[in-house]
Scaffold this motif. Structure first.
Motif, PDB file in Angstrom:
ATOM      1  N   SER A 181       0.899  -1.433   0.053  1.00 25.76           N
ATOM      2  CA  SER A 181      -0.014   0.085   0.107  1.00 25.76           C
ATOM      3  C   SER A 181       0.744   1.782   0.719  1.00 25.76           C
ATOM      4  CB  SER A 181      -1.130   0.343   1.148  1.00 25.76           C
ATOM      5  OG  SER A 181      -0.179  -0.110   2.234  1.00 25.76           O
ATOM      6  N   VAL A 182       2.321   1.215   0.587  1.00 31.58           N
ATOM      7  CA  VAL A 182       3.285   2.677  -0.005  1.00 31.58           C
ATOM      8  C   VAL A 182       4.419   2.682  -0.615  1.00 31.58           C
ATOM      9  CG1 VAL A 182       2.183   2.939   2.914  1.00 31.58           C
ATOM     10  CG2 VAL A 182       4.847   1.600   1.940  1.00 31.58           C
ATOM     11  N   LYS A 183       3.754   1.662  -1.598  1.00 28.65           N
ATOM     12  CA  LYS A 183       5.337   1.402  -2.456  1.00 28.65           C
ATOM     13  C   LYS A 183       5.281   2.021  -3.045  1.00 28.65           C
ATOM     14  CE  LYS A 183       6.099  -2.861  -3.168  1.00 28.65           C
ATOM     15  NZ  LYS A 183       6.415  -4.093  -3.571  1.00 28.65           N
ATOM     16  N   GLY A 184       6.571   2.708  -3.414  1.00 26.58           N
ATOM     17  CA  GLY A 184       6.286   4.179  -4.398  1.00 26.58           C
ATOM     18  C   GLY A 184       5.897   5.209  -3.478  1.00 26.58           C
ATOM     19  N   ARG A 185       5.319   5.530  -3.072  1.00 27.05           N
ATOM     20  CA  ARG A 185       5.458   5.939  -1.831  1.00 27.05           C
ATOM     21  C   ARG A 185       6.223   6.780  -0.848  1.00 27.05           C
ATOM     22  NH1 ARG A 185       0.461   7.363   0.183  1.00 27.05           N
ATOM     23  NH2 ARG A 185       0.140   4.971   0.851  1.00 27.05           N
ATOM     24  N   PHE A 186       6.417   5.689  -0.099  1.00 27.96           N
ATOM     25  CA  PHE A 186       7.312   5.996   1.075  1.00 27.96           C
ATOM     26  C   PHE A 186       8.456   5.211   0.922  1.00 27.96           C
ATOM     27  CE2 PHE A 186       3.953   5.001   4.591  1.00 27.96           C
ATOM     28  CZ  PHE A 186       2.784   6.691   3.895  1.00 27.96           C
ATOM     29  N   THR A 187       9.831   6.593   0.965  1.00 31.53           N
ATOM     30  CA  THR A 187      10.918   5.319   1.597  1.00 31.53           C
ATOM     31  C   THR A 187      11.885   5.715   2.715  1.00 31.53           C
ATOM     32  OG1 THR A 187      11.041   6.746  -0.984  1.00 31.53           O
ATOM     33  CG2 THR A 187      12.881   6.745   0.099  1.00 31.53           C
ATOM     34  N   ILE A 188      12.239   4.288   3.245  1.00 34.25           N
ATOM     35  CA  ILE A 188      13.199   4.274   4.413  1.00 34.25           C
ATOM     36  C   ILE A 188      13.869   3.972   3.866  1.00 34.25           C
ATOM     37  CG2 ILE A 188      13.331   1.339   4.199  1.00 34.25           C
ATOM     38  CD1 ILE A 188      12.669   1.867   7.077  1.00 34.25           C
ATOM     39  N   SER A 189      15.190   4.698   5.419  1.00 32.35           N
ATOM     40  CA  SER A 189      16.646   4.809   5.089  1.00 32.35           C
ATOM     41  C   SER A 189      17.098   5.044   6.636  1.00 32.35           C
ATOM     42  CB  SER A 189      16.496   6.537   4.259  1.00 32.35           C
ATOM     43  OG  SER A 189      16.287   7.562   5.111  1.00 32.35           O
ATOM     44  N   GLN A 190      18.534   5.399   6.304  1.00 31.46           N
ATOM     45  CA  GLN A 190      18.827   4.914   7.545  1.00 31.46           C
ATOM     46  C   GLN A 190      20.608   6.441   7.868  1.00 31.46           C
ATOM     47  OE1 GLN A 190      20.183   0.981   6.903  1.00 31.46           O
ATOM     48  NE2 GLN A 190      22.076   1.851   7.097  1.00 31.46           N
ATOM     49  N   ASP A 191      20.668   6.362   8.896  1.00 31.41           N
ATOM     50  CA  ASP A 191      21.806   7.165   9.338  1.00 31.41           C
ATOM     51  C   ASP A 191      22.114   6.752  10.550  1.00 31.41           C
ATOM     52  OD1 ASP A 191      23.910   9.203   9.940  1.00 31.41           O
ATOM     53  OD2 ASP A 191      22.642  10.839   9.646  1.00 31.41           O
ATOM     54  N   ASN A 192      23.918   6.170  10.087  1.00 33.19           N
ATOM     55  CA  ASN A 192      24.017   4.680  11.002  1.00 33.19           C
ATOM     56  C   ASN A 192      24.951   5.532  12.188  1.00 33.19           C
ATOM     57  OD1 ASN A 192      23.365   2.316  10.185  1.00 33.19           O
ATOM     58  ND2 ASN A 192      24.895   2.198   8.713  1.00 33.19           N
ATOM     59  N   ALA A 193      25.464   6.765  11.847  1.00 30.28           N
ATOM     60  CA  ALA A 193      26.468   7.790  12.333  1.00 30.28           C
ATOM     61  C   ALA A 193      25.794   8.500  13.554  1.00 30.28           C
ATOM     62  CB  ALA A 193      26.615   9.246  11.896  1.00 30.28           C
ATOM     63  N   LYS A 194      24.077   8.708  13.238  1.00 25.70           N
ATOM     64  CA  LYS A 194      23.158   9.016  14.740  1.00 25.70           C
ATOM     65  C   LYS A 194      22.410   8.326  15.058  1.00 25.70           C
ATOM     66  CE  LYS A 194      22.959  13.235  12.087  1.00 25.70           C
ATOM     67  NZ  LYS A 194      22.254  14.613  11.247  1.00 25.70           N
ATOM     68  N   ASN A 195      22.586   7.003  14.522  1.00 30.56           N
ATOM     69  CA  ASN A 195      21.674   5.942  15.057  1.00 30.56           C
ATOM     70  C   ASN A 195      20.145   5.934  14.451  1.00 30.56           C
ATOM     71  OD1 ASN A 195      23.465   4.331  16.319  1.00 30.56           O
ATOM     72  ND2 ASN A 195      23.700   4.566  17.986  1.00 30.56           N
ATOM     73  N   THR A 196      20.223   6.342  13.412  1.00 26.10           N
ATOM     74  CA  THR A 196      19.057   7.207  13.131  1.00 26.10           C
ATOM     75  C   THR A 196      18.100   6.347  11.722  1.00 26.10           C
ATOM     76  OG1 THR A 196      18.815   9.010  13.928  1.00 26.10           O
ATOM     77  CG2 THR A 196      16.688   9.024  12.394  1.00 26.10           C
ATOM     78  N   VAL A 197      16.623   6.225  12.221  1.00 25.83           N
ATOM     79  CA  VAL A 197      16.184   5.515  10.529  1.00 25.83           C
ATOM     80  C   VAL A 197      15.110   5.822  10.375  1.00 25.83           C
ATOM     81  CG1 VAL A 197      14.534   3.729   9.964  1.00 25.83           C
ATOM     82  CG2 VAL A 197      16.787   3.249  10.946  1.00 25.83           C
ATOM     83  N   SER A 198      14.612   6.872   8.789  1.00 28.49           N
ATOM     84  CA  SER A 198      13.703   8.022   8.838  1.00 28.49           C
ATOM     85  C   SER A 198      12.770   7.561   7.292  1.00 28.49           C
ATOM     86  CB  SER A 198      14.453   8.944   8.655  1.00 28.49           C
ATOM     87  OG  SER A 198      15.678   9.569   9.061  1.00 28.49           O
TER      88      SER A 198
END
Length: 128
Positions: free
Chosen positions: A63-80
């Protein structure tokens, strides 16, 4: 062993965008995979997106494919989670989660019982 905290939720009109953030702490590193789930009142909690933090491989719910994007910033221990083209059906509480074990991505998004650690959630409301 894992603590998670989400932020970035809010209200937006149909077609708008929001960016959610999850700060993860597992001693000094994040889990090998991290996920975003959502749950609307009276409905089942569903998987939205998964990221394998080692190589950046991702999985998305249909339902979200093509609209949502998950990403990471390992230096900040963050997933967006960048959410675009939002619809009223996207209205839900969004949760960040970490599993005890990360199954290979080829098996798809793991079932809910496999996700043992959850954040408090951040509310996303999409108006018409």
């Amino acid at each position: 062993q894992v603590q998670l905290m989400e932020s970035g939720g809010g209200s937006v009109e149909t077609g708008g965008s929001l960016r959610l953030s999850c700060v993860a702490s597992e001693y000094t590193r994040i889990s090998n995979c991290m996920g975003w789930f959502r749950q609307a009142p009276g409905k089942e909690r569903e998987g939205v997106a998964i990221i394998y933090t080692g190589d950046g491989e991702t999985l998305y719910g249909d339902s979200v494919k093509g609209r949502f994007t998950i990403s990471q910033d390992n230096a900040k221990n963050t997933v967006s989670l960048q959410m675009s083209s939002l619809r009223p059906e996207d209205t839900a509480m969004y949760y960040c989660a970490a599993p005890e074990y990360c199954a290979p991505a080829r098996y798809g998004i793991m079932n809910l019982p496999d996700w043992g650690v959850w954040g408090q959630g951040t509310q996303v409301t999409v108006s018409s």
